[in-house]
Design an enzyme around this catalytic site. Structure first.
Site, PDB file in Angstrom:
ATOM      1  N   GLU A  11     -74.823  62.906  16.287  1.00 11.64           N
ATOM      2  CA  GLU A  11     -75.721  64.049  16.080  1.00 11.64           C
ATOM      3  C   GLU A  11     -77.112  63.755  16.639  1.00 11.64           C
ATOM      4  O   GLU A  11     -77.758  64.636  17.214  1.00 11.64           O
ATOM      5  CB  GLU A  11     -75.802  64.394  14.596  1.00 11.64           C
ATOM      6  CG  GLU A  11     -74.472  64.741  13.936  1.00 11.64           C
ATOM      7  CD  GLU A  11     -73.735  65.865  14.636  1.00 11.64           C
ATOM      8  OE1 GLU A  11     -74.386  66.720  15.245  1.00 11.64           O
ATOM      9  OE2 GLU A  11     -72.492  65.882  14.571  1.00 11.64           O
ATOM     10  N   HIS A  22     -77.138  64.480  20.304  1.00 13.88           N
ATOM     11  CA  HIS A  22     -77.374  65.892  20.653  1.00 13.88           C
ATOM     12  C   HIS A  22     -78.873  66.195  20.673  1.00 13.88           C
ATOM     13  O   HIS A  22     -79.369  66.877  21.576  1.00 13.88           O
ATOM     14  CB  HIS A  22     -76.679  66.804  19.642  1.00 13.88           C
ATOM     15  CG  HIS A  22     -75.206  66.933  19.853  1.00 13.88           C
ATOM     16  ND1 HIS A  22     -74.654  67.334  21.042  1.00 13.88           N
ATOM     17  CD2 HIS A  22     -74.153  66.727  19.006  1.00 13.88           C
ATOM     18  CE1 HIS A  22     -73.336  67.377  20.934  1.00 13.88           C
ATOM     19  NE2 HIS A  22     -73.003  67.002  19.700  1.00 13.88           N
TER      20      HIS A  22
END
Length: 543
Positions: A139, A142
């Site tokens: 995450e 990203h």
């Protein structure tokens, strides 16, 4: 790998805007400025959404998912995030927590310095510390790669392409003309050009949507690479993907007593010894998910033609492909590949795919074919519509029956179900599964009526559905919590599309059986429609 993925992403973005540029040039060759105003308005709306989007998402997360942004992050994870942020020169992200045992993790925001990462309780419960760090690193990848900003801006392309298509459908009044004394032939030419440009824009709009989905899948691989380089532990990420994506989890990740003891005791299904035997082969001698079980779960992704169909329409790559991509680079980090997939494809699944695809679209195809034939032969619209409806309903009944066979709901486990290759959203497997409800299908969402069940071999999504959406939402808001942490017995149809799930027929809880009436209602409504269309076909000549 990082450079190639970055290059692919940049090429994709440039390609999308090249497609857009072609259409804009064609438009401005024919029309005047109003097209520009429509495009600018579309971009402005998207930019406003980009600016206030994270704030609005924060509110929805708090209201509808009960996200706690004051959650105290475990020390091991806190130290890991701080180290990554320091190395990548980014601000510490806002961490949200959803109190739901279904595993999920996602990120949103604008840039790497205002990212939000949301984790469910299930992430902490079902994954070990290294796996949690690997998921969070994904995450963070990203955020660090500005994927949120990138995906927002590429959405401008299909938005504008569709706006051009809409404008070209009705150019009159939408485009200013240089001279009010234009001839009718000139107007007609402009209209023809507008239709051609509109058709081109619509085709490119569809193409751009698929390109964006492909780009999104590419960014997932890019985030996986970031996680691996950050943690230097590719196998931890691969293991986490298997647990979250396939639902295969180890016994020692389940807090409290083993599920087999309590589940069978509560439901009176079988003796403990017999129940434990159902999970044989799912774990190795160390209590980890066995590699053979994982390989069996991967077969559907790699062999079934439906997997390719669903992946094309998905924002994420198939789990098996991600796991294999990770396994290829494990040796760089002194690890044995997490999976060496050596199973042979037993047969070609393409013929079954086309058969099931035909069954899926058969009602629509027959309706269209009947109407076209009827217009040529019968030339009586009510009769045509009636006959077409009868044929379409018969095909729809066949499709409904094909997907909901009720002869044998065989006792199954998560591990045994996900190992099936010959299954799809059309070809289903009637099954019975016993376990504990650990959370919602959409973790934390108060409007989501679906569940996640956990047995000794893993977790599985349960698609709970009643005929009316209002009934479903009422159930989600006021009754679904009564099922949490309860041991249940579920009958239904196992499907894969591409996520493995069970369409619920009945749930047995505390000695009571709760029925889902959607399948039965589907039959009733189809028979009613069949009767109406039959009456119309018979009576139409007399009307």
């Amino acid at each position: 790998m990082k450079k190639s993925l970055l290059g692919v992403s940049l090429f994709t973005v440039v390609g999308l805007y090249a497609l857009l540029s072609v259409v804009i040039i064609l438009v401005f060759m024919i029309f005047d400025l109003p097209v520009l105003w429509a495009i600018l308005l579309s971009i402005a709306i998207l930019l406003i959404q980009f600016i206030i989007g994270p704030w609005l998402t924060d509110l929805s997360m708090k209201w509808f998912y009960k996200v706690d942004f004051k959650h105290e992050v475990p020390q091991y994870l806190d130290e890991f995030i701080k180290q990554v942020c320091q190395d990548k020169n980014m601000k510490y992200p806002k961490i949200g927590f959803i109190n739901d045992s279904a595993p999920n993790a996602f990120t949103y925001g604008r840039t790497k310095n205002d990212a939000r990462i949301v984790l469910t309780r299930g992430i902490y419960e079902l994954l070990d510390e290294d796996e949690v760090k690997a998921v969070v690193a994904h995450e963070l990848g990203h955020a660090c790669h500005y994927d949120m900003m990138l995906m927002t801006f590429v959405q401008i392309v299909p938005l504008i392409l569709y706006a051009v298509y809409e404008i070209c459908l009705n150019p009159s009044g939408m485009f200013s003309k240089k001279s009010s004394s234009s001839s009718s032939s000139s107007s007609s030419d402009d209209s023809n050009y507008a239709e051609i440009v509109g058709a081109i824009a619509f085709v490119l709009y569809i193409i751009s949507q698929y390109i964006i989905l492909w780009l999104s899948r590419t960014r997932e691989y890019y985030a996986d690479t970031f996680s691996i380089k950050t943690t230097k532990n590719p196998n931890a990420l691969a293991s986490a993907l298997v647990k979250i994506g396939f639902g295969l989890s180890t016994k020692d990740t389940v807090s409290g007593d083993t599920l087999s003891t309590k589940a069978t005791a509560a439901l009176g299904i079988a003796e403990t010894k017999g129940s434990k035997a159902l999970a044989i082969g799912a774990y190795d001698k160390d209590g980890n998910v066995s590699k053979e079980s994982i390989k069996r779960a991967m077969q559907w992704d790699l062999f079934n033609t439906w997997a390719k169909f669903y992946e094309i329409h998905s924002t994420h790559p198939l789990i098996s492909k991600r796991v294999l991509a990770i396994s290829k680079i494990s040796k760089r980090y002194d690890q044995e590949p997490f999976i060496v997939f050596d199973l042979k494809k037993p047969k070609s699944y393409a013929p079954k795919f086309f058969k099931e695809l035909l069954i899926m679209i058969l009602p629509t195809l027959l309706l269209i074919a009947t109407i076209i034939t009827g217009i040529v032969v019968i030339e009586h619209m009510l009769t045509i519509f009636g006959v077409g409806g009868v044929i379409a309903m018969l095909a729809s009944l066949f499709k409904h029956r094909y997907s909901h066979k009720t002869k044998a709901f065989k006792p199954s486990t998560v591990e045994s179900l996900v190992g099936n290759i010959d299954v799809s959203n059309i070809k289903t497997i009637p099954c019975t599964i016993s376990g504990k409800i650990i959370g919602r299908g959409n973790p934390g969402c108060i409007f989501n009526e679906d569940f996640v069940i956990q047995d000794d071999t893993g977790i599985m999504l349960l698609n709970y559905s009643q005929p009316l959406i209002t009934i479903n939402k009422f159930f989600a808001l006021f009754k679904s919590k009564k099922y949490f942490d309860k041991y249940v017995k579920v009958r239904g149809w196992y499907k894969r599309a591409p996520v493995p799930f069970i369409e619920v027929l009945t749930i047995e809880i505390d000695g009571k059986i709760k029925k889902c009436h959607t399948v039965r209602t589907g039959y009733i409504l189809r028979f009613i429609a069949l009767g109406v269309f039959t009456a119309l076909a018979i009576l139409a000549p007399f009307l």
